[in-house]
Scaffold this active site. Structure first.
Site, mmCIF file in Angstrom:
data_model
loop_
_atom_site.group_PDB
_atom_site.id
_atom_site.type_symbol
_atom_site.label_atom_id
_atom_site.label_comp_id
_atom_site.label_asym_id
_atom_site.label_seq_id
_atom_site.Cartn_x
_atom_site.Cartn_y
_atom_site.Cartn_z
ATOM 1 N N ARG A 51 0.860 -1.135 -0.127
ATOM 2 C CA ARG A 51 -0.175 0.042 -0.067
ATOM 3 C C ARG A 51 0.966 1.254 -0.002
ATOM 4 O O ARG A 51 0.727 2.252 -0.748
ATOM 5 C CB ARG A 51 -0.946 -0.208 1.084
ATOM 6 C CG ARG A 51 -1.914 -0.861 1.131
ATOM 7 C CD ARG A 51 -2.867 -0.825 2.528
ATOM 8 N NE ARG A 51 -2.201 -1.287 3.646
ATOM 9 C CZ ARG A 51 -2.452 -2.571 4.260
ATOM 10 N NH1 ARG A 51 -3.453 -3.226 3.940
ATOM 11 N NH2 ARG A 51 -1.426 -2.885 4.964
ATOM 12 N N ARG A 111 10.768 0.689 8.890
ATOM 13 C CA ARG A 111 11.333 0.272 10.233
ATOM 14 C C ARG A 111 12.818 0.553 10.228
ATOM 15 O O ARG A 111 13.435 0.003 9.434
ATOM 16 C CB ARG A 111 10.990 -0.881 10.619
ATOM 17 C CG ARG A 111 9.235 -1.220 10.994
ATOM 18 C CD ARG A 111 9.082 -0.295 12.581
ATOM 19 N NE ARG A 111 7.645 -0.329 12.868
ATOM 20 C CZ ARG A 111 6.781 0.369 12.616
ATOM 21 N NH1 ARG A 111 6.944 1.503 11.821
ATOM 22 N NH2 ARG A 111 5.548 0.190 13.002
ATOM 23 N N ASP A 128 13.380 8.385 8.807
ATOM 24 C CA ASP A 128 12.066 8.513 9.505
ATOM 25 C C ASP A 128 12.152 7.801 10.655
ATOM 26 O O ASP A 128 11.524 7.958 11.719
ATOM 27 C CB ASP A 128 10.674 8.395 8.834
ATOM 28 C CG ASP A 128 9.627 8.902 9.786
ATOM 29 O OD1 ASP A 128 9.668 9.715 10.316
ATOM 30 O OD2 ASP A 128 8.617 7.756 9.810
ATOM 31 N N GLU A 188 15.502 3.289 18.147
ATOM 32 C CA GLU A 188 14.847 4.596 18.339
ATOM 33 C C GLU A 188 14.576 4.558 20.018
ATOM 34 O O GLU A 188 14.610 3.520 20.580
ATOM 35 C CB GLU A 188 13.462 4.475 17.763
ATOM 36 C CG GLU A 188 13.522 5.004 16.495
ATOM 37 C CD GLU A 188 12.225 4.853 15.685
ATOM 38 O OE1 GLU A 188 11.198 4.950 16.112
ATOM 39 O OE2 GLU A 188 12.217 4.527 14.336
ATOM 40 N N HIS A 211 10.350 9.665 13.376
ATOM 41 C CA HIS A 211 9.286 8.838 13.026
ATOM 42 C C HIS A 211 7.787 9.530 13.035
ATOM 43 O O HIS A 211 6.903 9.119 13.770
ATOM 44 C CB HIS A 211 9.299 7.675 14.225
ATOM 45 C CG HIS A 211 8.529 6.556 13.872
ATOM 46 N ND1 HIS A 211 8.762 5.142 14.347
ATOM 47 C CD2 HIS A 211 7.559 6.183 13.110
ATOM 48 C CE1 HIS A 211 8.141 4.144 13.740
ATOM 49 N NE2 HIS A 211 7.468 4.631 12.826
ATOM 50 N N ILE A 212 7.935 10.318 12.014
ATOM 51 C CA ILE A 212 6.804 10.914 12.087
ATOM 52 C C ILE A 212 5.855 10.967 10.733
ATOM 53 O O ILE A 212 5.011 11.516 10.331
ATOM 54 C CB ILE A 212 6.993 12.825 12.055
ATOM 55 C CG1 ILE A 212 7.904 13.189 11.085
ATOM 56 C CG2 ILE A 212 7.302 12.901 13.404
ATOM 57 C CD1 ILE A 212 8.022 14.634 10.755
#
Ligand code: GLV
Ligand code: GLV
Length: 355
Positions: A162, A260, A284, A289, A307-308
């Protein structure tokens, strides 16, 4: 309310709250101020009576939490994310707990962020912004912040599900890039789109865009000028981008990751960025993290954001709503809703790098 539902975080919007409280649930939203909750924090939230939990991708949902949720009478868990590498779905199912995720509503928002990272890296936007703010601009120069033109170049997509397909469409439609993709599945709709768009451009006297489904990931890495990673993170995609694969990429390629962090060997990436100043990345997500590997923060050829990718108001409210539907559908057993986004464990034998 008949049912006790816990959300480990406050989430945007109010629809998810109304959905739960209007449907026999007593909702408890954790008010703990620290960003990432530990397993012990969550055990305390579950307590001895809990029907369902809405959790976050920063939390480690394994046997400890799922067996506690089972003992508390729970049957439902929803991750507020499309990715669920933080969830041991087998452990959940062993404990009779259904797991939901939040696909669909974040597709375009995430693809737009990947596109933003692509442009920022290709045109050195962040570097140039820092230069301006530092008061270093003392007049136009032919060499100042020269970057890459995207038009007519090749965009490589690894994982054309997707999000990968939506990103590909944006880059093709927006910048008339050619496509090369790698996925275990054929991205039929994407291929049809590129073919039709190519015909449209040709009919207007423009250079048509083309597509190619690569036989190997290496073909994408070798041929593409821009490469965006959109696989699921599992054992087969851990360190997908390693030193050998970095070495075959073009020296001035742009690499984007909004999937990821562990999909890239980040230590190797830092070395590669140091050795190849024309190679640029837009990230990102990160391996550990919220931390970055040593040296990454100093690299001017890296654009980094926290990570936005799914962070638009519409999407975050939609994700919150889906988590409520997932939990409600399970605990109330609605025949129509069911558990609309129930996920299955990844199976070793049919594990799917790109989807
Ligand atoms: C965010 O990273 C998500 O998987 O939804
Ligand atoms: C650049 O600003 C130009 O006018 O070429």
């Amino acid at each position: 309310g008949k049912y006790r539902v816990v959300s480990t975080k406050s989430m945007p919007g109010t629809r998810w709250i109304r959905l739960l409280t209007n449907n026999d649930c007593r909702l408890e939203i954790c008010t703990e101020q620290k960003t990432i909750l530990s397993v012990d924090d969550i055990l305390a939230l579950i307590g001895d009576r809990c029907d369902g939990v809405i959790g976050q991708l920063t939390e480690d949902w394994g046997d400890v939490l799922f067996s506690a949720l089972k003992r508390a009478g729970g049957t439902a868990f929803s991750n507020m994310a499309v990715g669920y590498n933080n969830v041991d779905v087998e452990a959940a199912n062993r404990n009779g707990i259904a797991v939901g995720n939040t696909p669909g509503v974040l597709t375009e928002t995430t693809a737009e962020l990947a596109a933003s990272l692509t442009l920022s890296a290709a045109r050195r936007i962040v570097e140039a912004d820092q230069f301006m703010r530092a008061g270093l601009y003392d007049g136009w120069l032919p060499h100042l912040f020269v970057g890459n033109l995207l038009k007519g170049q090749t965009v490589g997509v690894i994982g054309a599900g997707r999000i990968g397909s939506a990103y590909a469409r944006m880059m093709i439609e927006g910048f008339k890039m050619n496509l090369i993709y790698y996925d275990l599945y054929q991205a039929t709709r994407l291929e049809k789109f590129v073919t039709a768009y190519g015909q449209f451009l040709k009919a207007n006297g423009e250079e048509p865009v083309t597509w190619k489904r690569a036989a190997t990931m290496e073909d994408v890495l070798r041929e593409a000028d821009v490469i965006s990673l959109h696989p699921v993170l599992d054992k087969t995609t851990y360190h997908l981008i390693n030193p050998e694969r970095l070495a075959i990429m073009k020296k001035d390629a742009v690499l984007v990751n909004a999937s990821r962090g562990p999909v890239i060997d980040e230590v190797a990436l830092v070395e590669h960025l140091k050795a190849n100043p024309m190679f640029r990345v837009g990230l990102d997500v990160f391996e550990d993290e919220p931390y970055m590997k040593p040296g990454l923060a100093d690299m001017k050829n890296a654009v980094v954001v926290p990570h936005i990718a799914s962070a638009s108001k519409w999407t975050r409210e939609g994700m919150a709503t889906l988590t409520a539907l997932n939990v409600l559908g399970k605990i109330k057993g609605y025949p129509v809703w069911g558990n609309p986004n129930q996920v299955e464990p990844f199976l070793e034998e049919n594990s799917t790098p790109p989807r």
